[in-house]
Design an enzyme around this catalytic site. Structure first.
Site, short mmCIF file in Angstrom:
data_model
loop_
_atom_site.label_atom_id
_atom_site.label_comp_id
_atom_site.label_asym_id
_atom_site.label_seq_id
_atom_site.Cartn_x
_atom_site.Cartn_y
_atom_site.Cartn_z
CG LEU A 34 -1.75 -1.08 1.35
CD1 LEU A 34 -2.84 -1.02 2.43
CD2 LEU A 34 -2.66 -1.40 0.12
CG HIS A 38 -3.24 1.14 -2.28
ND1 HIS A 38 -1.88 0.95 -2.45
CD2 HIS A 38 -3.74 0.48 -3.31
CE1 HIS A 38 -1.40 0.39 -3.43
NE2 HIS A 38 -2.64 -0.28 -3.95
P1 AMP Z 1 -3.55 -2.45 -6.78
O1 AMP Z 1 -3.01 -2.66 -5.30
O2 AMP Z 1 -2.34 -1.94 -7.50
O3 AMP Z 1 -4.41 -3.46 -7.27
O4 AMP Z 1 -4.38 -1.17 -6.59
C1 AMP Z 1 -5.58 -1.07 -5.81
C2 AMP Z 1 -6.51 0.09 -6.01
O5 AMP Z 1 -5.72 1.41 -5.64
C3 AMP Z 1 -6.74 -0.12 -7.50
O6 AMP Z 1 -8.13 0.85 -7.46
C4 AMP Z 1 -5.90 1.30 -8.09
O7 AMP Z 1 -6.61 1.91 -9.24
C5 AMP Z 1 -5.86 2.13 -6.86
N1 AMP Z 1 -4.52 2.92 -7.12
C6 AMP Z 1 -3.27 2.40 -7.56
N2 AMP Z 1 -2.38 3.47 -7.44
C7 AMP Z 1 -3.27 4.58 -7.55
C8 AMP Z 1 -2.72 5.89 -7.55
N3 AMP Z 1 -1.41 6.31 -7.86
N4 AMP Z 1 -3.58 6.79 -7.25
C9 AMP Z 1 -4.96 6.34 -6.93
N5 AMP Z 1 -5.38 5.06 -6.89
C10 AMP Z 1 -4.60 3.97 -7.24
#
Ligand code: AMP
Length: 281
Positions: A34, A38
């Protein structure tokens, strides 16, 4: 903050909290490692619903055979601390066998959309995403689920899935959180060497350039894509996967940008694939 390991525990938690005064339940699905992106989703969830579950699950079905499932960063202790500090009520961290029991044969395929943008170069990726998010929404009985605009194609696939399956959850999309120099935060940024980290700025530079052109009235897909292509061309070791202007709902290319159009880029910087995007106002 409790850590739940089974679907039955998550469902029971959700039902108990809901019955405790008619509260709403929010879900923030993540793969862990995270970061501030996140954290922004968790905060948005806490501001909008009564109780918040953060799922941490590195979902094997959304990784291709030559992708980074085995080496994907796993930082569970730090993740729990971050989620707790941001106000999450529970963590849902199931084992792979809990979400994919022996013999599991049921998958969710959002036809058409799953083959576009990231789905074109990552066959099966969105099938894995849709399947795991469906399982999480069904298990948590969430009223709202929070996702980042950073994964804009994923949002389109999941919106379609929720509409098609008549799921109860509302999909909430939160803005992209960036490093001070513009790079969109990603759990995969830790893979980048120092040189690659510098090269990776081409993605946000391309997005900013498109936003600047949009601000002065440019709407033509060809011009916008060409402007981004020129920025990528300056980075010799960067390999473009796609540069596209699409309708955010269908992910089909459009020739002229309209409000809500999605301009999205993906590129490999060394062995790391990065994405970025902007939505037209
Ligand atoms: P992940 O752990 O990469 O599967 O991401 C989990 C959630 O966090 C997903 O909805 C992503 O789109 C969101 N997320 C990842 N990176 C970012 C970011 N830089 N800004 C906003 N949300 C993010």
């Amino acid at each position: 903050m409790e850590i739940l390991r089974t679907v039955a525990e998550l469902r029971q938690w959700s039902r108990e909290e809901r019955n405790d005064g008619g509260n709403t339940i929010g879900l923030v699905p993540t793969m862990g490692a995270l970061h501030a992106g996140h954290a922004s989703l968790i905060r948005a969830a806490c501001d909008s619903v009564g109780y918040v579950a953060v799922s941490i699950f590195v979902n094997p079905t959304q990784f291709g055979p030559n992708e980074d499932f085995a080496r994907y960063p796993r930082t569970f202790e730090a993740d729990c601390a971050l989620a707790k500090a941001e106000g999450a009520d529970v963590i849902f961290a199931p084992a792979v066998e809990e979400l994919y029991p022996d013999g599991a044969a049921t998958f969710v395929e959002v036809e058409g959309l799953s083959q576009r943008l990231d789905g074109a170069s990552r066959p099966g990726h969105f099938r894995g995403v849709a399947t795991v998010v469906a399982k999480l929404l069904i298990a948590s009985e969430a009223d709202r689920a929070f996702f980042g605009q950073k994964d804009a194609a994923q949002v389109a696939v999941l919106r379609r899935m929720v509409a098609d399956l008549r799921l109860a959850a509302e999909i909430v999309v939160c803005p992209i959180v960036r490093e001070p120099d513009g790079l969109a935060l990603s759990s995969r940024n830790i893979y980048l060497s120092q040189t690659e980290r510098t090269q990776s700025l081409a993605l946000s530079r391309a997005v900013r350039q498109v936003e600047a052109l949009a601000a002065v009235g440019e709407r033509c897909s060809r011009e916008l894509i060409e402007a981004a292509r020129q920025i990528f061309a300056a980075e010799a070791d960067l390999r473009v996967d796609y540069i596209e202007l699409v309708n955010w709902a269908t992910l089909k290319p459009v020739e002229i940008a309209a409000p809500g159009s999605l301009f999205a880029v993906a590129a490999w910087v060394g062995a790391t694939r990065l994405i970025d995007n902007t939505i037209f106002a």
